[in-house]
Design an enzyme around this catalytic site. Structure first.
Site, mmCIF file in Angstrom:
data_model
loop_
_atom_site.group_PDB
_atom_site.id
_atom_site.type_symbol
_atom_site.label_atom_id
_atom_site.label_comp_id
_atom_site.label_asym_id
_atom_site.label_seq_id
_atom_site.Cartn_x
_atom_site.Cartn_y
_atom_site.Cartn_z
ATOM 1 N N GLU A 78 0.877 -1.188 0.000
ATOM 2 C CA GLU A 78 0.000 0.000 0.000
ATOM 3 C C GLU A 78 0.909 1.231 0.000
ATOM 4 O OE1 GLU A 78 -3.240 1.448 -0.552
ATOM 5 O OE2 GLU A 78 -3.973 -0.081 0.828
ATOM 6 N N TYR A 120 -12.376 6.137 1.274
ATOM 7 C CA TYR A 120 -13.202 5.914 2.462
ATOM 8 C C TYR A 120 -14.231 7.029 2.653
ATOM 9 C CZ TYR A 120 -9.615 2.432 3.479
ATOM 10 O OH TYR A 120 -8.746 1.370 3.405
HETATM 11 ZN ZN LIG Z 1 -6.677 -0.400 -3.130
#
Ligand SMILES: [Zn+2]
Length: 290
Positions: A163, A275
């Site tokens: 990530e 998000y």
């Molecule tokens: Zn992702």
């Protein structure tokens, strides 16, 4: 032994660095030092890539629970997950030894390795990555057993996520691309060393790591509208200690809202664009020695 490794990009269709790394390795080949490994190069969600969106109907990277894979859900991603589970898994009885799934984030998390277990194997992997890439962050999400996660990488016998950020959705930044490439190569270097028997218990020095805590939501009005934004001094402070009394939000009428935990926390995914719908402002973590 790692006989079969799957490298995956495009699980989220607008996360370009992993997609480009897969495309480039498909075009130019993997570095020759990985010739002893059986690595497949995969793009997970071509339809989402085409549309330059995270997903078409549902988040693919939440579909890989046993319940999800057994459900009659007919969304594009639920159906795709079943196909990918046949390709990489099947989950729980997998033909793939290791799935490495590559993501990027709009948060300033730099190169982060997400581990879903802190057992002996993942401890050695985390330490190896930290030793060879000191700028990397090691994040452990072991709040539940490995197979209970809905992540694509759990189709493998072992699975991890890369990530890297901050990178806007749909944008390719060279710095993020290079960190992604470096972390993927270091993980594959670990696999080569592991297969050669070069990774032994306690050979690698313990390292700093972070363990996921909880998601912190934006403050909302009674109508469900946000009443504050991430505080300017907190923006881009991923993995820096957030101490009690330090500001995390600035309300739209100009007041600071401070972190009121009884001790410091290590925030990450600060202001992550994906998000937004969930109103998640950031996630907390505690620092520990892996
Ligand atoms: Zn992702």
């Amino acid at each position: 032994m790692f006989n079969k490794i799957a490298l995956v990009g495009g699980t989220h269709g607008n996360e370009t660095s992993g997609i480009q790394l897969i495309r480039n390795w498909q075009a130019f080949g993997l570095p020759s030092r990985f010739s002893t490994l059986n690595v497949s190069l995969n793009i997970a969600n071509e339809a989402a890539l085409e549309a330059n969106v995270r997903f078409v109907e549902e988040d693919l990277n939440r579909q890989f629970t046993f319940d999800g894979l057994a459900s009659s859900n007919t969304s594009k991603e639920a159906v795709l997950a079943k196909t990918l589970n046949q390709k990489f898994g099947p989950k729980g009885n997998s033909a793939t030894d290791f799935v490495i799934d590559i993501h990027n984030t709009t948060s300033a998390m730099d190169a982060t390795l997400i581990l879903l277990e802190a057992d002996e194997f993942h401890t050695q992997l985390g330490r190896y990555v930290k030793q060879h890439m000191p700028e990397a962050n090691i994040l452990v999400e072991d709040e539940k057993p490995y197979l209970e996660h809905g992540y694509l990488c759990t189709t493998g016998k072992k699975g991890v996520m890369i990530e890297v950020g901050g990178q806007p959705q749909g944008v390719l930044r060279e710095d993020v691309y290079l960190l992604t490439q470096t972390m993927a190569e270091v993980i594959l270097d670990f696999c080569v060393a592991y297969n050669q028997g070069d990774i032994s218990t306690d050979a690698l020095p313990p390292c700093e790591a972070f363990r996921l805590g909880e998601n912190i939501s934006f403050p909302l009005s009674e109508k469900g509208q946000r009443t504050a934004m991430i505080h300017h001094s907190f923006q881009d402070s991923d993995f820096a200690p957030l101490l009690p009394g330090m500001p995390m939000f600035r309300t739209f009428d100009g007041k600071d809202i401070n972190w009121e935990g009884d001790k410091e926390t290590y925030p990450h995914f600060i202001n992550e664009a994906a998000y937004h719908k969930l109103d998640v402002a950031f996630a907390t973590a505690e620092r520990f020695t892996l």
